[in-house]
Design a protein around this motif. Structure first.
Motif, PDB file in Angstrom:
ATOM      1  N   GLU A 215       0.726  -1.084   0.095  1.00 46.26           N
ATOM      2  CA  GLU A 215      -0.043  -0.123   0.020  1.00 46.26           C
ATOM      3  C   GLU A 215       0.826   1.124   0.037  1.00 46.26           C
ATOM      4  N   PHE A 216       2.017   1.270   0.660  1.00 50.55           N
ATOM      5  CA  PHE A 216       2.859   2.470   0.762  1.00 50.55           C
ATOM      6  C   PHE A 216       3.982   2.281  -0.052  1.00 50.55           C
ATOM      7  N   ALA A 217       3.895   1.806  -1.078  1.00 50.35           N
ATOM      8  CA  ALA A 217       5.185   1.501  -1.957  1.00 50.35           C
ATOM      9  C   ALA A 217       5.541   2.522  -2.771  1.00 50.35           C
ATOM     10  N   ASP A 218       4.382   3.251  -3.238  1.00 48.42           N
ATOM     11  CA  ASP A 218       4.751   4.608  -3.757  1.00 48.42           C
ATOM     12  C   ASP A 218       4.525   5.867  -2.987  1.00 48.42           C
ATOM     13  N   ASP A 219       4.378   5.754  -1.785  1.00 47.15           N
ATOM     14  CA  ASP A 219       4.150   6.954  -0.848  1.00 47.15           C
ATOM     15  C   ASP A 219       5.372   7.863  -0.534  1.00 47.15           C
ATOM     16  N   GLN A 309      11.368  16.869   3.762  1.00 47.57           N
ATOM     17  CA  GLN A 309      11.787  15.726   2.863  1.00 47.57           C
ATOM     18  C   GLN A 309      12.002  14.614   3.524  1.00 47.57           C
ATOM     19  N   TRP A 310      12.285  14.488   4.633  1.00 49.14           N
ATOM     20  CA  TRP A 310      12.458  13.304   5.300  1.00 49.14           C
ATOM     21  C   TRP A 310      11.467  12.330   5.478  1.00 49.14           C
ATOM     22  N   ARG A 311      11.592  11.298   5.480  1.00 47.20           N
ATOM     23  CA  ARG A 311      10.580  10.228   5.592  1.00 47.20           C
ATOM     24  C   ARG A 311      10.492   9.185   6.789  1.00 47.20           C
ATOM     25  N   LEU A 312       9.376   8.683   7.081  1.00 44.50           N
ATOM     26  CA  LEU A 312       9.211   7.815   8.301  1.00 44.50           C
ATOM     27  C   LEU A 312       9.202   6.302   7.902  1.00 44.50           C
ATOM     28  N   GLY A 313      10.127   5.788   8.375  1.00 41.01           N
ATOM     29  CA  GLY A 313      10.321   4.278   8.063  1.00 41.01           C
ATOM     30  C   GLY A 313       9.488   3.477   9.283  1.00 41.01           C
ATOM     31  N   VAL A 314       8.754   2.443   9.033  1.00 41.65           N
ATOM     32  CA  VAL A 314       7.858   1.599   9.944  1.00 41.65           C
ATOM     33  C   VAL A 314       8.350   0.250  10.041  1.00 41.65           C
ATOM     34  N   PRO A 472      -4.167  12.652  -2.269  1.00 39.16           N
ATOM     35  CA  PRO A 472      -4.316  12.258  -3.799  1.00 39.16           C
ATOM     36  C   PRO A 472      -3.828  10.741  -3.730  1.00 39.16           C
ATOM     37  N   THR A 473      -3.137  10.194  -2.722  1.00 32.61           N
ATOM     38  CA  THR A 473      -2.636   8.868  -2.873  1.00 32.61           C
ATOM     39  C   THR A 473      -3.975   8.062  -2.417  1.00 32.61           C
ATOM     40  N   ARG A 474      -4.569   8.267  -1.622  1.00 29.80           N
ATOM     41  CA  ARG A 474      -5.794   7.804  -1.329  1.00 29.80           C
ATOM     42  C   ARG A 474      -7.146   7.667  -2.395  1.00 29.80           C
TER      43      ARG A 474
END
Length: 483
Positions: A215-219, A309-314, A472-474
């Motif tokens: 689901e989050f592949a292109d997030d 621009q930083w991202r969250l890794g889960v 937009p992603t959803r």
């Protein structure tokens, strides 16, 4: 400590020593005060010694003991500062590390679960664990196709250890109460017990993680590692670098802490809407702050622009709540009505959902007064979470003399909301540790069904929310599904 203590009698003895230790330090402190040392200094020394013993034992035992320590660690923000200081360092240790399992035991598990030729699956395998958690530890390796991977190996006997620990801990739960004022520890331990089988099931964890990864592949904001391989006691996923959230809490810039907080809130509320699953173990050890993609850039020299621009890794999907329709619309409706000051409507909704039992009568305005301070972060465009705000909320509800405490005792938490409630509280605890300024209202408007009023004729998605309000992603995902 070289291995997970497996004999119940050994584990029980270690845990049983905790309350004796508490009593012994109280006596030691009394002696120091008789000797002329100030009460404040003695109290600090007793707190420090208590923290050292408590979290040394919880960390060494891993299992349910460490799981409880991790669960408590996110509530550190609620402690009065004079008490929090001695505990903070010890709590943080539990979020990222524990004594390792010996390499011989790791190899035995890998041979049993992956086959005697397990080494052929890896180009390299690091025997030194990179992380240790409550039921397993993680090793860095290179998969046979060249991918960097994380190999999570479950401790032998972890299931029995979890159940044994939590049973023992529940027997002196009251002694742990002062760690988090206003929180009843026993229900938390009961809930952790109920989740044991899920935590041990790596097949289920793999399914939950892969659903999020797809689901989050292109997030652009959230990264979830792909599952590479899974067996009964071994889970192999793509490796994730990044800054552990505990390090961001300790040393991150203001921009990094704000960004981590915003994305943590976004993941909490968007995850159920996008996957039908709620990540239910939000302690800092399960998150990373990842640097921007090479193609992304902020304005040079502008720390805040760069940080955006930083991202969250889960990481770690061993505990999830299944919410096929997303978060219950009742939550959004109740928040909207509370912010609108509609006391009677809020009260009737809470009664209908079981938060107020039929045998209890409360004043609707008093219920509204109880709720408003708690949802203050949703009332404004952006809110700065802080330890002082968290301590104020905890003190308001914990003080037996306060109206909030008396009303809170009469409210009920329906079982279907239990995990959602704990995840929300835990996430708020982490936001307060970060000291993050977050546009929480943006996330609620985008992802929480019922938070925005529905206009006549407005198109609804499956969660009861107008699709034009979705990010937009959803919206694009729903368009694909519909097509």
């Amino acid at each position: 400590m070289s291995d997970l203590p497996r004999k119940a009698v050994t584990r029980t003895a270690k845990l049983a020593a905790l309350p004796l230790g508490f009593a012994g330090r109280a006596t030691w402190g009394l002696g120091k005060r008789i000797g002329g040392k100030s009460a404040e200094l003695v109290a600090r020394e007793v707190q420090q010694r208590t923290a050292d013993q408590l979290f040394k034992v919880l960390g060494e035992l891993k299992g349910g003991a460490m799981k409880l320590g991790q669960a408590l660690s996110v509530f550190e923000s609620a402690l009065p500062e004079e008490v929090a200081g001695p505990y903070r360092a010890a709590l943080t240790k539990l979020q990222e590390a524990a004594p390792p399992m010996p390499s011989g035991t790791v190899h035995a598990v890998l041979a049993e679960r992956l086959g005697e030729d397990w080494r052929e699956l890896f180009l390299t395998f690091d025997d030194k664990p990179s992380a240790a958690a409550s039921i397993g530890q993680v090793h860095r390796a290179v998969w046979h196709d060249g991918r960097d991977v994380a190999v999570k190996v479950q401790y032998p006997g972890a299931g029995a250890a979890l159940l044994s620990d939590l049973t023992q801990l529940s027997r002196f739960a009251r002694l742990l109460g002062p760690l988090v004022p206003g929180m009843d520890i026993k229900p938390l331990i009961t809930e952790l017990r109920d989740r044991v089988s899920e935590e041990l099931d790596y097949e289920q964890e793999a399914r939950s993680q892969q659903a999020h990864a797809e689901e989050f592949a292109d997030d652009p904001d959230v990264v979830v590692p792909e599952v590479v391989h899974q067996s009964a006691q071994v889970l192999v996923t793509e490796w994730m670098d990044g800054v552990p959230l505990a390090d961001v809490i300790a040393d991150g810039t203001a921009g990094q802490r704000d960004r981590a907080g915003q994305l943590l809130a976004r993941f909490l509320f968007s995850g159920p809407a996008r996957t039908g699953l709620l990540h239910a173990d939000p302690h800092p050890g399960n998150f990373r702050l990842l640097p921007p993609d090479p193609g992304a850039s902020g304005e040079e020299g502008d720390e805040r622009a760069d940080a955006t621009q930083w991202r969250l890794g889960v990481l770690d999907f061993g505990t999830v709540d299944r919410l096929p329709g997303g978060l219950p619309q009742t939550i959004g409706d109740a928040l909207r009505l509370t912010l609108g000051g509609d006391a009677d409507a809020v009260y009737e909704m809470l009664r209908a959902e079981g938060f107020v039992k039929d045998s209890i009568d409360l004043e609707p305005d008093a219920v509204l007064d109880y709720l408003l301070p708690i949802i203050e972060p949703a009332e404004v465009e952006e809110f700065t979470f802080s330890r002082s705000w968290m301590r104020h909320q905890a003190a308001r509800i914990a003080d037996p003399r306060s109206p909030a405490h008396q009303l809170g005792k009469q409210l009920n938490l329906p079982p279907s909301y239990l995990l959602i409630h704990r995840v929300t509280l835990s996430t708020i605890g982490v936001l307060c540790q970060l000291g993050a300024t977050v546009r929480l209202r943006d996330e609620l408007e985008s992802w929480l069904p019922g938070f925005l009023p529905v206009e006549d004729g407005e198109g609804l998605d499956s969660g009861g929310q107008g699709s034009e309000h979705l990010p937009p992603t959803r919206r694009s995902a729903e368009t694909v599904d519909a097509g």
